[in-house]
Design a protein around this motif. Structure first.
Motif, short mmCIF file in Angstrom:
data_model
loop_
_atom_site.label_atom_id
_atom_site.label_comp_id
_atom_site.label_asym_id
_atom_site.label_seq_id
_atom_site.Cartn_x
_atom_site.Cartn_y
_atom_site.Cartn_z
N THR A 52 -41.46 3.65 -139.30
CA THR A 52 -40.98 4.98 -138.91
C THR A 52 -39.49 4.96 -138.57
O THR A 52 -38.73 5.81 -139.04
CB THR A 52 -41.79 5.50 -137.70
OG1 THR A 52 -43.18 5.51 -138.03
CG2 THR A 52 -41.35 6.91 -137.32
N GLY A 68 -39.28 16.86 -138.10
CA GLY A 68 -40.03 16.43 -136.92
C GLY A 68 -40.76 15.13 -137.16
O GLY A 68 -41.00 14.76 -138.32
N GLU A 70 -44.14 13.12 -135.33
CA GLU A 70 -45.23 13.18 -134.36
C GLU A 70 -46.00 11.87 -134.38
O GLU A 70 -46.21 11.29 -135.45
CB GLU A 70 -46.19 14.33 -134.69
CG GLU A 70 -45.58 15.70 -134.63
CD GLU A 70 -45.20 16.13 -133.22
OE1 GLU A 70 -45.87 15.68 -132.26
OE2 GLU A 70 -44.23 16.88 -133.09
N GLY A 71 -46.42 11.39 -133.21
CA GLY A 71 -47.29 10.24 -133.11
C GLY A 71 -46.61 8.89 -132.98
O GLY A 71 -47.28 7.86 -132.98
N TYR A 72 -45.29 8.89 -132.84
CA TYR A 72 -44.55 7.62 -132.79
C TYR A 72 -44.99 6.74 -131.61
O TYR A 72 -45.21 5.54 -131.79
CB TYR A 72 -43.05 7.89 -132.71
CG TYR A 72 -42.22 6.63 -132.66
CD1 TYR A 72 -41.88 5.95 -133.83
CD2 TYR A 72 -41.80 6.09 -131.46
CE1 TYR A 72 -41.13 4.78 -133.80
CE2 TYR A 72 -41.06 4.92 -131.41
CZ TYR A 72 -40.73 4.27 -132.58
OH TYR A 72 -40.00 3.11 -132.55
N VAL A 78 -48.52 8.31 -137.59
CA VAL A 78 -47.22 8.98 -137.45
C VAL A 78 -47.06 9.93 -138.62
O VAL A 78 -47.31 9.57 -139.77
CB VAL A 78 -46.06 7.96 -137.42
CG1 VAL A 78 -44.72 8.70 -137.36
CG2 VAL A 78 -46.20 7.01 -136.25
N ASP A 81 -42.04 14.85 -140.97
CA ASP A 81 -41.85 16.06 -141.77
C ASP A 81 -40.44 16.07 -142.35
O ASP A 81 -39.46 16.19 -141.61
CB ASP A 81 -42.09 17.27 -140.89
CG ASP A 81 -41.98 18.60 -141.63
OD1 ASP A 81 -41.58 18.62 -142.80
OD2 ASP A 81 -42.30 19.63 -141.01
N HIS A 88 -46.96 10.10 -144.08
CA HIS A 88 -48.03 9.70 -143.17
C HIS A 88 -47.97 8.18 -143.04
O HIS A 88 -48.16 7.47 -144.04
CB HIS A 88 -49.40 10.08 -143.74
CG HIS A 88 -49.58 11.55 -143.95
ND1 HIS A 88 -50.14 12.37 -143.00
CD2 HIS A 88 -49.28 12.34 -145.01
CE1 HIS A 88 -50.18 13.61 -143.47
NE2 HIS A 88 -49.66 13.61 -144.68
#
Length: 113
Positions: A52, A68, A70-72, A78, A81, A88
């Motif tokens: 990531t 954006g 998310e989930g890092y 993760v 966007d 993903h």
């Protein structure tokens, strides 16, 4: 850079960070949320975060807007966007569980590199 080139660059960056089973799914006409999904996994939370971080760094250097991430912190799934490209980055266990390629089984797989 075209949308497909962004997807291909994302996949190549993930592969360079030793992500497992990197796949580009063409979801044109199947969804309004994006044109491509890049799907990959890391074998540990640390590897998921490294993939990531490298994607964020190289996309920023290339001038590609990251809408954006998310989930890092959890490093299990993760979602990055990039507009018409969604990346993903799964932990290996979550990838097997969610099996996103099966869910989007009508999508074409795009070759890269």
């Amino acid at each position: 850079m075209t949308i497909l080139e962004i997807a291909q660059k994302s996949a190549a960056i993930a592969e360079d960070k030793k992500a497992g089973n990197v796949v580009i799914l063409d979801i044109h006409g199947l969804s309004v949320i994006a044109d491509y999904f890049v799907v990959c996994h890391g074998n540990s939370g640390t590897q998921v975060q490294a993939i990531t971080s490298e994607l964020k760094k190289q996309m920023a250097e290339a001038g590609i807007d990251i809408k954006g991430v998310e989930g890092y912190d959890e490093a299990r799934w993760v979602l990055m966007d990039l507009g018409d490209v969604i990346v993903h980055i799964f932990h290996k266990d979550e990838r097997e569980y969610y099996n996103i390629e099966r869910i989007w089984g009508d999508a074409s797989v795009i070759q890269f590199q």
